[in-house]
Write an enzyme that holds these catalytic residues in place. Structure first.
Site, short mmCIF file in Angstrom:
data_model
loop_
_atom_site.label_atom_id
_atom_site.label_comp_id
_atom_site.label_asym_id
_atom_site.label_seq_id
_atom_site.Cartn_x
_atom_site.Cartn_y
_atom_site.Cartn_z
N LEU A 151 0.83 -1.20 0.00
CA LEU A 151 0.00 0.00 0.00
C LEU A 151 0.87 1.25 0.00
CD1 LEU A 151 -2.76 1.35 0.16
CD2 LEU A 151 -2.59 1.23 2.66
N TYR A 152 1.99 1.21 0.73
CA TYR A 152 2.90 2.36 0.73
C TYR A 152 3.30 2.71 -0.70
CZ TYR A 152 7.23 5.01 1.30
OH TYR A 152 8.21 5.96 1.20
N ALA A 153 3.71 1.70 -1.47
CA ALA A 153 4.10 1.95 -2.86
C ALA A 153 2.93 2.48 -3.67
CB ALA A 153 4.63 0.65 -3.48
N THR A 155 0.46 4.31 -2.60
CA THR A 155 0.21 5.73 -2.28
C THR A 155 1.20 6.63 -2.99
OG1 THR A 155 1.60 5.75 -0.26
CG2 THR A 155 -0.73 5.16 0.00
N LYS A 156 2.45 6.17 -3.12
CA LYS A 156 3.46 6.97 -3.79
C LYS A 156 3.22 7.01 -5.31
CE LYS A 156 5.92 8.45 -0.38
NZ LYS A 156 6.01 9.90 -0.11
#
Length: 348
Positions: A151-153, A155-156
């Protein structure tokens, strides 16, 4: 210039703020000092430049729309470096809403501030994690990034798309920087080098995922900062060579927009990284070998050809030198005496 730097209590943000102040810029810092990790470390980072006459600190959260609008309205920065985000790739699995609030909604507030208040250039942090399931090495900005694994990736990657839309609709020049595994003094306590150092000095085993065989483009903080500052100074334009039939993800024919990798061209295996750390500490690590974690990738390798061509980017700090500098900082900051047996230390 007057530059807004978000995340100035963070690892990269604090170093960038210091570099901009050192060259004579006025810096407006913005950070909420959240407690994801040791707030005392964040305050200590800020203390290095908080008394500088050209630095102004504003306490606030990117997810607070009114606070961000007030920030832009009061201080009217010429340029912006957005480095604030919810840190920690794996933490997103436990707290997905926090990531979206900070990394997506918060970034929207920055974009809105930039467009409403005439910002000349927005530079923002992306990540090598956007390459996700890609396996062609080295990773290039000209590749597709449609398969993020965390999910971090995601969002970026959303940030990159949002920036393009604002660059196109409102003419806000935007440059995204995909960071590759940044390390060095004042680093984050949840990152491998910090965790390994603490555990080795305490005589505790260290978890080694993928049995230490995965590789990373470990990039020293000073090399990252040099690239960020160079990117800030180079405002992108529309790419006249861009072709909508075969669209290049790294630039745009309809917007002042660029994406760059920023990292070391040399990919280093984790076991070698640990070996260098052992040599710097003068102690052997106890390795607890584990399989690859879900969402992790076996290798990253940065192709920084574009950043070198456009901005003369040339990272120069080797892993051997960078880890040694981190260990020296760690010992000083935490008051850890060097008690190693010189005969046990192996020259790097």
């Amino acid at each position: 210039m007057k530059v807004l730097v978000t995340g100035t209590a963070g690892f990269i943000g604090s170093h960038v703020a210091q570099a901009l102040l050192a060259r004579g810029d006025e810096v407006i810092g913005f950070d909420n000092l959240n407690d994801y990790y040791d707030v005392a470390l964040k305050r200590a980072r800020l203390a290095r430049f908080a008394d500088h006459p050209a630095y102004t600190h504003v306490h606030g959260d990117l997810a607070d729309r009114d606070a961000v609008e007030a920030l832009f309205r009061e201080h009217r920065p010429q340029r912006v470096v957005n480095l604030a985000a919810q840190a920690g790739v794996r933490y997103a699995a436990e707290n997905p809403h926090v990531y979206v609030a900070s990394n997506v909604t918060g970034f929207l507030h920055v974009l809105e501030g930039a467009r409403r208040h005439g910002v000349e250039h927005l530079v923002y942090a992306s990540t090598s994690s956007v390459y996700g399931a890609n396996t062609a090495m080295p990773f290039s900005e000209h590749q597709s990034t449609e398969h993020p694994l965390t999910l971090y990736a995601a969002t970026k990657k959303a940030n990159e798309a949002m920036a393009h839309s604002y660059a196109h609709l409102y003419g806000v020049p935007c440059t995204g920087l995909r960071f590759f595994t940044v390390y060095g003094p004042w680093g984050r306590p949840d990152m491998a080098l910090f965790l390994f150092t603490r555990a080795i000095l305490a005589g505790e085993p260290i978890p080694v995922f993928n049995h230490g065989r995965h590789k990373r483009s470990f990039t020293y903080i000073d090399d990252i900062v040099a690239g960020v500052v160079r990117a800030l100074d180079r405002v992108p334009g529309v790419d006249d060579t861009w072709n909508g039939t075969t669209p290049d993800p790294s630039s745009s024919g309809v917007a002042p927009y660029r994406l760059y990798n920023i990292g070391s061209a040399q990919s280093v295996e984790l076991l070698r990284y640990i070996e260098v750390l052992e040599q710097c500490l003068g102690r052997k690590a106890t390795l607890r070998m584990l399989p690859l974690q879900a969402g992790d990738v076996p290798a990253t390798e940065a192709d920084c050809t574009d950043l070198a061509r456009d901005m003369g980017y040339a990272p120069s700090v080797t892993v051997e030198d960078g880890v040694a500098r981190f260990v020296a900082w760690y010992r000083e900051y935490y008051g850890v005496r060097d008690t190693r047996d010189a005969s046990a230390a192996v020259a790097v």
